[in-house]
Design a protein around this motif. Structure first.
Motif, PDB file in Angstrom:
ATOM      1  N   ARG A  95       0.834  -1.206   0.000  1.00 11.98           N
ATOM      2  CA  ARG A  95       0.000   0.000   0.000  1.00 11.98           C
ATOM      3  C   ARG A  95       0.868   1.256   0.000  1.00 11.98           C
ATOM      4  NH1 ARG A  95      -5.478   0.241   2.473  1.00 11.98           N
ATOM      5  NH2 ARG A  95      -6.343  -1.832   2.293  1.00 11.98           N
ATOM      6  N   LEU A  99       1.067   4.259  -2.761  1.00 10.93           N
ATOM      7  CA  LEU A  99       0.978   5.682  -2.417  1.00 10.93           C
ATOM      8  C   LEU A  99       2.134   6.454  -3.042  1.00 10.93           C
ATOM      9  CD1 LEU A  99       0.014   8.210  -0.846  1.00 10.93           C
ATOM     10  CD2 LEU A  99       1.355   7.349   1.095  1.00 10.93           C
ATOM     11  N   GLN A 106      -4.535  10.657  -8.035  1.00 13.07           N
ATOM     12  CA  GLN A 106      -4.714   9.533  -7.116  1.00 13.07           C
ATOM     13  C   GLN A 106      -4.304   9.880  -5.687  1.00 13.07           C
ATOM     14  OE1 GLN A 106      -1.954   6.918  -8.966  1.00 13.07           O
ATOM     15  NE2 GLN A 106      -3.477   5.964 -10.309  1.00 13.07           N
ATOM     16  N   HIS A 109      -6.850  10.264  -2.545  1.00 14.46           N
ATOM     17  CA  HIS A 109      -7.466   8.996  -2.148  1.00 14.46           C
ATOM     18  C   HIS A 109      -6.452   8.093  -1.444  1.00 14.46           C
ATOM     19  CE1 HIS A 109      -9.958   5.434  -2.258  1.00 14.46           C
ATOM     20  NE2 HIS A 109      -8.991   4.788  -2.901  1.00 14.46           N
ATOM     21  N   ARG A 110      -5.290   7.924  -2.044  1.00 11.19           N
ATOM     22  CA  ARG A 110      -4.269   7.039  -1.477  1.00 11.19           C
ATOM     23  C   ARG A 110      -3.785   7.542  -0.112  1.00 11.19           C
ATOM     24  NH1 ARG A 110      -5.330   2.910  -4.527  1.00 11.19           N
ATOM     25  NH2 ARG A 110      -4.841   3.182  -6.711  1.00 11.19           N
ATOM     26  N   ARG A 112      -5.452   9.518   2.012  1.00  9.40           N
ATOM     27  CA  ARG A 112      -6.523   9.345   3.011  1.00  9.40           C
ATOM     28  C   ARG A 112      -6.518   7.916   3.538  1.00  9.40           C
ATOM     29  NH1 ARG A 112      -9.802  12.716  -0.552  1.00  9.40           N
ATOM     30  NH2 ARG A 112     -10.566  10.816  -1.556  1.00  9.40           N
ATOM     31  N   GLN A 113      -6.356   6.950   2.654  1.00  8.27           N
ATOM     32  CA  GLN A 113      -6.309   5.549   3.081  1.00  8.27           C
ATOM     33  C   GLN A 113      -5.135   5.297   4.026  1.00  8.27           C
ATOM     34  OE1 GLN A 113      -6.078   3.503  -0.701  1.00  8.27           O
ATOM     35  NE2 GLN A 113      -8.204   2.831  -0.506  1.00  8.27           N
ATOM     36  N   MET A 114      -3.972   5.812   3.652  1.00 13.93           N
ATOM     37  CA  MET A 114      -2.774   5.570   4.455  1.00 13.93           C
ATOM     38  C   MET A 114      -2.896   6.219   5.833  1.00 13.93           C
ATOM     39  SD  MET A 114       0.119   4.022   4.723  1.00 13.93           S
ATOM     40  CE  MET A 114       0.327   3.443   3.059  1.00 13.93           C
ATOM     41  N   ALA A 116      -5.557   6.923   7.462  1.00  7.08           N
ATOM     42  CA  ALA A 116      -6.544   6.173   8.243  1.00  7.08           C
ATOM     43  C   ALA A 116      -5.916   4.919   8.853  1.00  7.08           C
ATOM     44  CB  ALA A 116      -7.744   5.803   7.372  1.00  7.08           C
ATOM     45  N   LEU A 117      -5.060   4.249   8.106  1.00  6.94           N
ATOM     46  CA  LEU A 117      -4.375   3.060   8.634  1.00  6.94           C
ATOM     47  C   LEU A 117      -3.421   3.407   9.770  1.00  6.94           C
ATOM     48  CD1 LEU A 117      -3.492   1.081   5.399  1.00  6.94           C
ATOM     49  CD2 LEU A 117      -5.022   0.344   7.228  1.00  6.94           C
ATOM     50  N   LYS A 119      -3.706   5.494  12.191  1.00  4.87           N
ATOM     51  CA  LYS A 119      -4.398   6.261  13.228  1.00  4.87           C
ATOM     52  C   LYS A 119      -3.729   6.196  14.598  1.00  4.87           C
ATOM     53  CE  LYS A 119      -7.778   2.604  14.028  1.00  4.87           C
ATOM     54  NZ  LYS A 119      -7.554   1.704  12.922  1.00  4.87           N
TER      55      LYS A 119
END
Length: 173
Positions: A95, A99, A106, A109-110, A112-114, A116-117, A119
């Motif tokens: 992942r 990123l 992209q 989106h990428r 935000r995902q990272m 969130a992981l 946290k």
């Protein structure tokens, strides 16, 4: 801490709805949620990439915000490495590479995902903003720095005195 992050922190002390508005802004393209304008526009000095990155970072800061800010924030690469070590999962590395390879379209989106992981990891949002502003640099300075931080943190956390040296270490004189 960057002036922008200090600004967001000071606004948050006056009114915690700032974080809610900025978190909500993540559901939109960076810079297109009017309710976030009062909080970001004073620092978004130009149109284009810089403005979008300020909005993206403000939303990420709000989504990752924690009351206890005692720990020094980590670079995204180091935080990702710590998360991978703590979770014992190697899927974060793939992942993370996706990123680093993200283009400007992209990236929101990428990222935000990272975030969130990550946290549970303290992040240095000032340094992250500086990196995001340089994202499209021809030499990929930000991507290279985050990759160095990731792999150095992985190496330092996983190496022990009895561990086998990496191929790069074996070739050094």
């Amino acid at each position: 801490m960057s002036a922008f992050i200090e600004w967001l922190e000071s606004l948050n002390k006056k009114d915690t709805k700032v974080r809610a508005v900025l978190r909500r802004s993540l559901a939109f393209e960076p810079g297109s949620f009017p309710a976030a304008f009062p909080y970001v526009e004073p620092f978004a000095k130009s149109d284009g990439h810089s403005r979008e990155m300020h909005y993206l970072l403000a939303g990420l800061w709000a989504s990752h915000w924690r009351a206890e800010r005692g720990e020094k924030g980590l670079s995204l690469g180091e935080a990702a490495a710590r998360h991978q070590i703590a979770s014992g999962s190697n899927s974060l590395e793939s992942r993370f590479i996706v990123l680093l390879d993200a283009d400007s379209d992209q990236l929101p989106h990428r990222l935000r995902q990272m975030v969130a992981l990550l946290k549970e990891q303290p992040l240095d949002f000032g340094a992250m903003l500086e990196g995001l502003l340089q994202w499209n640099h021809l030499n990929k300075r930000t991507q290279n720095q985050w990759a160095r931080d990731f792999y150095r943190a992985l190496e330092s956390e996983t190496s022990t005195p009895n561990s086998k040296p990496s191929p790069a270490q074996e070739t050094q004189p």
